[in-house]
Design an enzyme around this catalytic site. Structure first.
Site, PDB file in Angstrom:
ATOM      1  N   GLY A   1     -53.601  77.140  -8.600  1.00 16.35           N
ATOM      2  CA  GLY A   1     -52.676  76.004  -8.476  1.00 16.35           C
ATOM      3  C   GLY A   1     -52.895  75.042  -9.634  1.00 16.35           C
TER       4      GLY A   1
ATOM      5  N   ALA B   1     -54.746  72.354  -9.969  1.00 19.85           N
ATOM      6  CA  ALA B   1     -56.126  71.953 -10.282  1.00 19.85           C
ATOM      7  C   ALA B   1     -56.856  73.082 -11.015  1.00 19.85           C
ATOM      8  CB  ALA B   1     -56.869  71.579  -8.995  1.00 19.85           C
TER       9      ALA B   1
ATOM     10  N   PHE C   1     -42.915  54.565  -4.045  1.00 16.80           N
ATOM     11  CA  PHE C   1     -43.478  55.444  -3.028  1.00 16.80           C
ATOM     12  C   PHE C   1     -44.220  54.580  -2.025  1.00 16.80           C
ATOM     13  CE2 PHE C   1     -44.453  60.225  -3.122  1.00 16.80           C
ATOM     14  CZ  PHE C   1     -43.155  60.572  -3.452  1.00 16.80           C
TER      15      PHE C   1
ATOM     16  N   GLN D   1     -54.125  64.030   6.928  1.00 12.03           N
ATOM     17  CA  GLN D   1     -52.893  63.244   6.783  1.00 12.03           C
ATOM     18  C   GLN D   1     -51.716  63.907   7.498  1.00 12.03           C
ATOM     19  OE1 GLN D   1     -50.728  62.456   2.798  1.00 12.03           O
ATOM     20  NE2 GLN D   1     -51.553  60.498   3.480  1.00 12.03           N
TER      21      GLN D   1
ATOM     22  N   HIS E   1     -47.738  63.695   7.623  1.00 12.97           N
ATOM     23  CA  HIS E   1     -46.606  63.115   6.888  1.00 12.97           C
ATOM     24  C   HIS E   1     -45.564  62.650   7.892  1.00 12.97           C
ATOM     25  CE1 HIS E   1     -43.404  62.492   4.028  1.00 12.97           C
ATOM     26  NE2 HIS E   1     -44.261  62.703   3.037  1.00 12.97           N
TER      27      HIS E   1
ATOM     28  N   LEU F   1     -41.259  69.756   4.469  1.00 16.70           N
ATOM     29  CA  LEU F   1     -41.384  68.352   4.056  1.00 16.70           C
ATOM     30  C   LEU F   1     -40.053  67.762   3.608  1.00 16.70           C
ATOM     31  CD1 LEU F   1     -43.483  66.070   3.429  1.00 16.70           C
ATOM     32  CD2 LEU F   1     -43.215  66.756   1.056  1.00 16.70           C
TER      33      LEU F   1
ATOM     34  N   GLU G   1     -41.262  61.626   0.723  1.00 16.67           N
ATOM     35  CA  GLU G   1     -41.264  60.161   0.801  1.00 16.67           C
ATOM     36  C   GLU G   1     -40.318  59.582  -0.256  1.00 16.67           C
ATOM     37  OE1 GLU G   1     -45.180  58.503   1.821  1.00 16.67           O
ATOM     38  OE2 GLU G   1     -45.086  57.695  -0.195  1.00 16.67           O
TER      39      GLU G   1
ATOM     40  N   ARG H   1     -48.427  56.235   4.630  1.00 13.23           N
ATOM     41  CA  ARG H   1     -48.027  57.333   5.518  1.00 13.23           C
ATOM     42  C   ARG H   1     -48.644  57.263   6.911  1.00 13.23           C
ATOM     43  NH1 ARG H   1     -48.164  62.254   1.146  1.00 13.23           N
ATOM     44  NH2 ARG H   1     -46.309  61.476   0.096  1.00 13.23           N
TER      45      ARG H   1
ATOM     46  N   HIS I   1     -50.031  67.363   6.882  1.00 15.36           N
ATOM     47  CA  HIS I   1     -49.537  67.443   5.506  1.00 15.36           C
ATOM     48  C   HIS I   1     -50.634  67.605   4.455  1.00 15.36           C
ATOM     49  CE1 HIS I   1     -46.910  66.791   2.132  1.00 15.36           C
ATOM     50  NE2 HIS I   1     -47.557  65.704   1.752  1.00 15.36           N
TER      51      HIS I   1
ATOM     52  N   GLU J   1     -57.192  69.683  -3.994  1.00 13.77           N
ATOM     53  CA  GLU J   1     -57.162  69.320  -2.572  1.00 13.77           C
ATOM     54  C   GLU J   1     -58.361  69.839  -1.787  1.00 13.77           C
ATOM     55  OE1 GLU J   1     -53.307  69.751  -0.761  1.00 13.77           O
ATOM     56  OE2 GLU J   1     -54.105  69.360   1.241  1.00 13.77           O
TER      57      GLU J   1
ATOM     58  N   ARG K   1     -54.297  59.160   1.938  1.00 15.69           N
ATOM     59  CA  ARG K   1     -53.839  59.341   0.557  1.00 15.69           C
ATOM     60  C   ARG K   1     -52.471  58.705   0.362  1.00 15.69           C
ATOM     61  NH1 ARG K   1     -50.336  63.157  -2.162  1.00 15.69           N
ATOM     62  NH2 ARG K   1     -49.951  64.257  -0.215  1.00 15.69           N
TER      63      ARG K   1
ATOM     64  N   SER L   1     -51.949  62.906  -5.251  1.00 15.85           N
ATOM     65  CA  SER L   1     -52.623  64.196  -5.155  1.00 15.85           C
ATOM     66  C   SER L   1     -52.331  65.072  -6.364  1.00 15.85           C
ATOM     67  CB  SER L   1     -52.176  64.893  -3.877  1.00 15.85           C
ATOM     68  OG  SER L   1     -52.668  66.188  -3.879  1.00 15.85           O
TER      69      SER L   1
HETATM   70  C1  FAD Z   1     -44.591  70.170   0.832  1.00 15.31           C
HETATM   71  C2  FAD Z   1     -45.563  69.346   0.034  1.00 15.31           C
HETATM   72  C3  FAD Z   1     -45.113  68.460  -0.922  1.00 15.31           C
HETATM   73  C4  FAD Z   1     -46.019  67.710  -1.666  1.00 15.31           C
HETATM   74  N1  FAD Z   1     -45.546  66.813  -2.593  1.00 15.31           N
HETATM   75  C5  FAD Z   1     -46.433  66.086  -3.303  1.00 15.31           C
HETATM   76  C6  FAD Z   1     -45.965  65.128  -4.256  1.00 15.31           C
HETATM   77  O1  FAD Z   1     -44.770  64.951  -4.465  1.00 15.31           O
HETATM   78  N2  FAD Z   1     -46.892  64.417  -4.939  1.00 15.31           N
HETATM   79  C7  FAD Z   1     -48.239  64.582  -4.756  1.00 15.31           C
HETATM   80  O2  FAD Z   1     -49.026  63.916  -5.410  1.00 15.31           O
HETATM   81  N3  FAD Z   1     -48.701  65.502  -3.879  1.00 15.31           N
HETATM   82  C8  FAD Z   1     -47.829  66.252  -3.157  1.00 15.31           C
HETATM   83  N4  FAD Z   1     -48.299  67.171  -2.255  1.00 15.31           N
HETATM   84  C9  FAD Z   1     -49.729  67.519  -2.267  1.00 15.31           C
HETATM   85  C10 FAD Z   1     -50.017  68.421  -3.486  1.00 15.31           C
HETATM   86  O3  FAD Z   1     -48.927  69.281  -3.707  1.00 15.31           O
HETATM   87  C11 FAD Z   1     -51.260  69.292  -3.297  1.00 15.31           C
HETATM   88  O4  FAD Z   1     -52.318  68.512  -2.823  1.00 15.31           O
HETATM   89  C12 FAD Z   1     -51.688  69.921  -4.615  1.00 15.31           C
HETATM   90  O5  FAD Z   1     -50.612  70.599  -5.220  1.00 15.31           O
HETATM   91  C13 FAD Z   1     -52.860  70.874  -4.396  1.00 15.31           C
HETATM   92  O6  FAD Z   1     -53.129  71.541  -5.600  1.00 15.31           O
HETATM   93  P1  FAD Z   1     -54.433  72.444  -5.742  1.00 15.31           P
HETATM   94  O7  FAD Z   1     -54.396  73.009  -7.110  1.00 15.31           O
HETATM   95  O8  FAD Z   1     -55.621  71.691  -5.308  1.00 15.31           O
HETATM   96  O9  FAD Z   1     -54.234  73.609  -4.659  1.00 15.31           O
HETATM   97  P2  FAD Z   1     -53.083  74.703  -4.469  1.00 15.31           P
HETATM   98  O10 FAD Z   1     -51.907  74.468  -5.305  1.00 15.31           O
HETATM   99  O11 FAD Z   1     -52.903  74.795  -2.987  1.00 15.31           O
HETATM  100  O12 FAD Z   1     -53.764  76.032  -4.981  1.00 15.31           O
HETATM  101  C14 FAD Z   1     -54.810  76.666  -4.293  1.00 15.31           C
HETATM  102  C15 FAD Z   1     -55.114  77.964  -4.998  1.00 15.31           C
HETATM  103  O13 FAD Z   1     -56.300  78.531  -4.464  1.00 15.31           O
HETATM  104  C16 FAD Z   1     -56.123  79.916  -4.247  1.00 15.31           C
HETATM  105  N5  FAD Z   1     -57.078  80.304  -3.198  1.00 15.31           N
HETATM  106  C17 FAD Z   1     -57.385  79.644  -2.064  1.00 15.31           C
HETATM  107  N6  FAD Z   1     -58.373  80.270  -1.405  1.00 15.31           N
HETATM  108  C18 FAD Z   1     -58.702  81.350  -2.126  1.00 15.31           C
HETATM  109  C19 FAD Z   1     -59.655  82.393  -1.980  1.00 15.31           C
HETATM  110  N7  FAD Z   1     -60.507  82.417  -0.951  1.00 15.31           N
HETATM  111  N8  FAD Z   1     -59.699  83.366  -2.905  1.00 15.31           N
HETATM  112  C20 FAD Z   1     -58.847  83.350  -3.966  1.00 15.31           C
HETATM  113  N9  FAD Z   1     -57.946  82.379  -4.170  1.00 15.31           N
HETATM  114  C21 FAD Z   1     -57.880  81.391  -3.270  1.00 15.31           C
HETATM  115  C22 FAD Z   1     -54.653  80.047  -3.894  1.00 15.31           C
HETATM  116  O14 FAD Z   1     -54.196  81.345  -4.139  1.00 15.31           O
HETATM  117  C23 FAD Z   1     -54.040  79.039  -4.863  1.00 15.31           C
HETATM  118  O15 FAD Z   1     -53.847  79.626  -6.121  1.00 15.31           O
HETATM  119  C24 FAD Z   1     -47.403  67.880  -1.463  1.00 15.31           C
HETATM  120  C25 FAD Z   1     -47.854  68.753  -0.473  1.00 15.31           C
HETATM  121  C26 FAD Z   1     -46.951  69.443   0.304  1.00 15.31           C
HETATM  122  C27 FAD Z   1     -47.459  70.276   1.434  1.00 15.31           C
END
Ligand code: FAD
Length: 557
Positions: free
Chosen positions: A12, A14, A111, A224, A226, A236, A239, A270, A335, A359, A370, A375
């Site tokens: 993702g 991060a 927001f 959290q 939503h 979702l 917001e 929220r 959420h 996350e 949050r 995020s």
């Molecule tokens: C519908 C929705 C809308 C949102 N909108 C916003 C917004 O507008 N603004 C904002 O700031 N935040 C928003 N958020 C929150 C934000 O999108 C997330 O917190 C953020 O994108 C998380 O990114 P990440 O890289 O940490 O994790 P993710 O994008 O969830 O990526 C996790 C990765 O880990 C991998 N993974 C997990 N476990 C394993 C494992 N055991 N082995 C191998 N791979 C694994 C998955 O395959 C994936 O690639 C929203 C959340 C939701 C639910």
């Protein structure tokens, strides 16, 4: 066995941002789905940064800390807010098409919980635009990917991380990945709840793998909810819809948020809006079935089509409602995970060579609640830091003996064969459904000691039943049933940590609202919950909140 200086688990935002900051070490990204299917793709409303001359990082930090109900670590919030403009502008330079003002500047919308329109956005599909940009950059930089591998274990030897074991979902192979440093960017745990906005893959398994390896979990009770998810599917409704001027109405036609938050009304944080909607529903002022209306019609067709095209499409496709003509039925849903793997602002954990970001981590910039838009920002700011620090660590350490990884692979192979060889037992889906239901019912928006005790008893019963699950599919190719069973044990660990933290915390703060302790109690509870895995049962400790910028005050909205 595979070998890389640095392994990043998570494709993702991060994980990819971490990969892009590694210049002088060999790095690979492992993801259980193709990176573009990571949950980040679904982020809608936008990303926060004090971009203009009339906004300041200090104001962004104040809103974040106040929004967190003063539980955020303020040194980490300072890093988040001071680095925000650089990270957003970097994404723009890399190719993200942010929406624009008439003068051609990056557009920013209001927001919840903020004193300024600070949320930069790309229509209402911000995550989609950001993740595609980031993935293009990763391809351009030749990052090595292992797609559709599930990481099952973090291998630790004498307090030092030396790699992971991975299950290849495509062919059933189990391999070791040796590394000098490992970064987890494995996302949230929303899908342990029944009503969640999260992708199906968000099981929290990464948190559980780290926890079992000795990395404690922090502040897990802060979940959290939503305020506005589409009634029926819990997709979702950003917001940003209220940021553009939308408002909430109960069945009596009343804009009820004026009663709960006289100043910020529909744009209160929220936790406040979610509790308000749930109270309206519980007290009989919701519509039949349990929802309220999100009114957008007054914005007009032009604005809805230009600023909220994704929301309009979701409402049409999943509720057969065009928000240009009718209000959208909404209710709160799980959420976001404020808690996660305990870490400091350098993304370090208690295990040497093991870093976390995004996350799955608890750094903690969000504290007890949050703010929307923070995020996505966290993924970029701390993804970069995790990558840089993992690189420094990898460049000054050698690989451990590879026998440690080989031994872990053998143990994991035996464990997974054992699961497949079992000839009878319960179907995993019943256990998973019961888990989701109990969390919704007993560890949701409103909590009590009795409810949390019932939830914990149930989780412990499910943990025992989980040990005798029967897998019907014995195949090796894309055996999703096996993947679900492997992850279920982790989901139960995460659920247990949430309920333990929530039961112990006898106050209400941010998203954690105890009906039996309805006030915030700074004298006793201005502290982080730390839960450590122990074979005899989880251990709870506490650590102080880092307060450097703003002293805690009552929250007024
Ligand atoms: C519908 C929705 C809308 C949102 N909108 C916003 C917004 O507008 N603004 C904002 O700031 N935040 C928003 N958020 C929150 C934000 O999108 C997330 O917190 C953020 O994108 C998380 O990114 P990440 O890289 O940490 O994790 P993710 O994008 O969830 O990526 C996790 C990765 O880990 C991998 N993974 C997990 N476990 C394993 C494992 N055991 N082995 C191998 N791979 C694994 C998955 O395959 C994936 O690639 C929203 C959340 C939701 C639910």
């Amino acid at each position: 066995m595979f070998r890389h200086d640095i392994i990043i688990v998570g494709g993702g935002l991060a994980g990819l941002r971490a990969a892009l900051s590694i210049k002088s070490a060999d790095v690979a990204v492992i993801s259980k789905v193709h990176p573009l299917r990571s949950h980040s793709i679904s982020a809608q409303g936008g990303i926060n940064a004090a971009l203009g001359s009339d906004d300041r990082w200090e104001d962004h930090a104040f809103d974040t800390i106040k929004g967190s109900d003063y539980l955020a670590d303020q040194d980490a919030v300072e890093v988040l807010c001071t680095d925000a403009p650089a990270r957003v502008l970097e994404m723009e330079r890399w190719g993200t098409l942010f929406s624009r003002t008439d003068e051609g500047k990056i557009a920013q919308r209001p927001f919840g919980g903020t004193g300024f329109p600070r949320t930069a956005y790309a229509e209402d599909r911000t995550g989609h635009y950001l993740l595609h940009t980031m993935y293009e950059q990763a391809l351009k930089n030749g990052i090595k990917f292992y797609d559709e591998w599930l990481i099952t274990r973090l291998v630790v030897d004498r307090g030092r991380c030396c790699g992971v074991t991975g299950y290849n979902i495509a062919d059933g192979d189990l391999e070791g990945f040796q590394a000098k440093a490992v970064i987890f960017a494995t996302g949230g745990y929303g899908r342990i709840y029944k009503h969640s906005t999260n992708s199906i893959i968000n099981t929290g398994f990464g948190c559980a793998v780290a926890y079992r390896a000795g990395a404690p979990l922090e502040d897990m009770e802060f979940v959290q909810f939503h305020p506005t998810t589409l009634y029926g599917t819990n997709i979702l409704i950003t917001e940003g819809a209220r940021g553009e001027g939308g408002y909430l109405v109960n069945k009596e036609g009343e804009r009820f948020m004026k009663r709960y938050s006289p100043n910020q009304i529909d744009l209160a944080p929220r936790d406040i809006v979610a509790r308000a909607i749930q109270t309206e529903i519980n007290e009989g002022r919701g519509f039949e079935g349990g929802y309220v209306h999100l009114e957008l019609r007054h914005l007009g067709a032009g604005k809805i089509k230009e600023r909220l095209p994704g929301i309009r499409q979701i409402a049409i496709d999943f509720a057969n409602i065009d928000p240009i003509e009718k209000p959208i039925p909404v209710r709160p849903g799980q959420h976001y995970s404020m808690g996660g793997i305990a870490s400091n602002k350098n993304c370090e954990t208690l295990i040497s060579g093991f870093y976390v970001c995004g996350e799955c981590s608890c750094i903690s910039v969000h504290g007890a609640n949050r703010l929307g838009g923070n995020s996505l920002l966290e993924t970029l700011v701390f993804g970069k830091i995790a990558g840089e620090n993992a690189q420094n660590y990898a460049n000054s350490n050698l690989f451990e003996d590879n026998e440690i990884i080989e031994k872990a692979v053998l143990e994991e192979q035996k464990r997974i064969s054992g699961l497949l060889e079992r000839k009878e037992g319960e179907d995993f889906s019943r256990i998973r459904d019961e888990l989701k239901t109990i969390l919704d019912e007993r560890a949701g928006i409103f909590r009590t000691e009795d409810d949390l005790m019932i939830a914990l008893d149930k989780i412990r019963e499910l943990q025992i039943r989980c040990r005798s699950v029967h897998i019907r599919n014995k195949g090796t190719i894309f055996n999703q049933e096996l993947v679900n069973v492997i992850e279920l044990e982790g989901m139960l660990d995460v659920a247990e940590a949430i309920c333990l933290g929530a039961k112990a915390r006898k106050e209400s703060r941010g998203s954690h609202f105890r009906l039996d302790h309805p006030s915030r109690d700074d004298a006793n509870w201005l502290k982080h919950t730390i839960i450590t895995f122990k074979p005899e049962g989880p251990r709870i400790d506490y650590k102080p909140v880092n307060i450097t910028l703003y002293k805690p005050k009552p929250r007024e909205y």
